[in-house]
Design a protein around this motif. Sequence first.
Motif, short mmCIF file in Angstrom:
data_model
loop_
_atom_site.label_atom_id
_atom_site.label_comp_id
_atom_site.label_asym_id
_atom_site.label_seq_id
_atom_site.Cartn_x
_atom_site.Cartn_y
_atom_site.Cartn_z
N ASN A 128 -1.50 8.26 15.30
CA ASN A 128 -1.57 6.87 14.86
C ASN A 128 -1.39 5.90 16.01
O ASN A 128 -2.03 4.85 16.04
N PHE A 168 1.41 -0.59 5.19
CA PHE A 168 0.79 0.60 4.62
C PHE A 168 1.67 1.83 4.79
O PHE A 168 1.65 2.74 3.95
N LEU A 326 -9.81 0.46 5.26
CA LEU A 326 -9.67 1.83 5.77
C LEU A 326 -8.47 2.55 5.18
O LEU A 326 -8.60 3.71 4.74
N PRO A 327 -7.28 1.96 5.13
CA PRO A 327 -6.17 2.69 4.51
C PRO A 327 -6.31 2.87 3.01
O PRO A 327 -5.64 3.74 2.44
N LEU A 328 -7.14 2.04 2.37
CA LEU A 328 -7.28 2.12 0.92
C LEU A 328 -8.46 2.98 0.48
O LEU A 328 -8.66 3.17 -0.72
N ARG A 329 -9.20 3.51 1.42
CA ARG A 329 -10.41 4.25 1.03
C ARG A 329 -10.09 5.53 0.28
O ARG A 329 -10.96 6.09 -0.40
N PHE A 330 -8.84 6.00 0.38
CA PHE A 330 -8.48 7.22 -0.36
C PHE A 330 -8.63 7.03 -1.86
O PHE A 330 -8.73 8.00 -2.61
N GLY A 343 -9.13 10.50 3.38
CA GLY A 343 -8.56 9.18 3.52
C GLY A 343 -7.23 9.17 4.23
O GLY A 343 -6.55 8.15 4.26
N SER A 347 -4.99 5.50 8.21
CA SER A 347 -4.41 4.85 7.03
C SER A 347 -2.91 4.59 7.19
O SER A 347 -2.27 4.13 6.25
N TRP A 348 -2.36 4.88 8.36
CA TRP A 348 -0.95 4.60 8.66
C TRP A 348 0.00 5.35 7.73
O TRP A 348 1.08 4.86 7.44
N ARG A 349 -0.40 6.53 7.29
CA ARG A 349 0.50 7.38 6.50
C ARG A 349 1.32 8.21 7.48
O ARG A 349 1.00 9.34 7.81
#
Length: 467
Positions: A128, A168, A326-330, A343, A347-349
């Motif tokens: 990340n 996120f 991009l982080p919400l595309r999951f 995703g 996505s900053w997970r």
Amino acid sequence: MIRTEPALACRALREPVARLRAHLLAPVDAAWLGAFRVIFGVLLAISMGRFLAYGWVDGFFVEPRFHFKYWGFAWVEPLPGPLLHALFALLLVLALCMAVGLFYRAAALSFALGLTYVQLLDVTTYLNHYYLAGLLAFLLAVAPATKAVVARGWLWLFRFQVGVVYVFAGLAKAESDWLLHAQPLGIWLGAATDLPVLGALFTEPWAPFLFSWCGFLFDTSIVPLLLWDRTRRFAFPLVVVFHALTSLLFPIGMFPLIMVLSALVFFPPDWPRRPAGAVGAVFGWIPRVLGSPPRVESLRRHGAPGRFATTALALGALYCATQLALPLRFLVYRGNVLWDEQGMRFSWRVMLRAKGGDTTFVVRRERDQRVFFVSPRTYLTVLQESEMSSQPDLILQLAHRIHDDFVARGHGPVAVHVESRVSLNGRRAVPFIDPTLDLARVDDAFSLARLVLPPPSADPPHTRPVL
């Protein structure tokens, strides 16, 4: 003339948009951007030096015989070893050029492109903080970071980019494994009990829950706390303590330091001038790096929007929308993102899953049905195998590589299946990839979910704190 309701609605919308536009285009002291340029350049120079000093250039990019590719970038290949070393040395120099303002825009853009190339070489090296570093380098390449005055919109754009990481990361922690079962933090803290002072604390059954909830509350609240003047003086020390602990507990390189120093963008735009005034009395060079404080006449002169102000605002809005999407595309994929990984990247997970896998590829020669069992270690390094075993798109890529290799060696048409078991956050390992599928015949990167078997339904271990 009678005004229609749509016309009134448009007028009501136009006024706040105009006020927002004026706010974003208003001139502010650019000292914050100059300081960020210096700090960021120095940090990136250190990071590139670490790649050279620790042998990572060879270990990550030269020694592997096979490299996993991002979708659409299969054409990106690593340079020969000596040229890769030269590239990292050049990136170090470019980062220092950014810091001192030498050929600033060209240096920032060249660094951003070079770092992007490095990241595209192998998916298994994705981190990340290198993704964030690339984004910030591109922003610096287009920002007027050597000016005395900039539009306030630049300040908000950098605040947005840093803030989106925290927001996120916090939202991703709002799930049962993290909050109700304190996993995977319980696993990692249990492995750190030998640390001085803190190690004894980690043996307490309530410690993982305390740290999990503190992490969730920190990530979800730190941005508004940094933005508000009254809480910023308390919030920034929390940032320092939080990232110091993460650096102590986890081997995540430069990320904690990058996040601590990036949080300075939430301070007033002229914040560097106060420490610079004190230190500059001794060393003299810091005020010159930041530039002279802008005069009232300078602010007025820059107060009128330029010819391309509307276009710049539109591009900034598009960039922000992309960073939100991009982080919400999951959400468009089915399944558990921690399990099927669709995703997951970009996505900053951060630090949300502990996955371990055991993968064996089964190659069946069609002409005589002879079966070959292939270990991933035949093609991969230890790091690559560890990352591949729990990520279905990488398993698919290696299956195709094995197929092509067997065909090239004269085995004729072959089918490639996989026997794979994966554990998630301490659960018992379960089958991961459908073993009945011939992966050599699966080409659609957007249908990976059909390869992945259902995630384990059981709760992770240590499901409740001991009271």
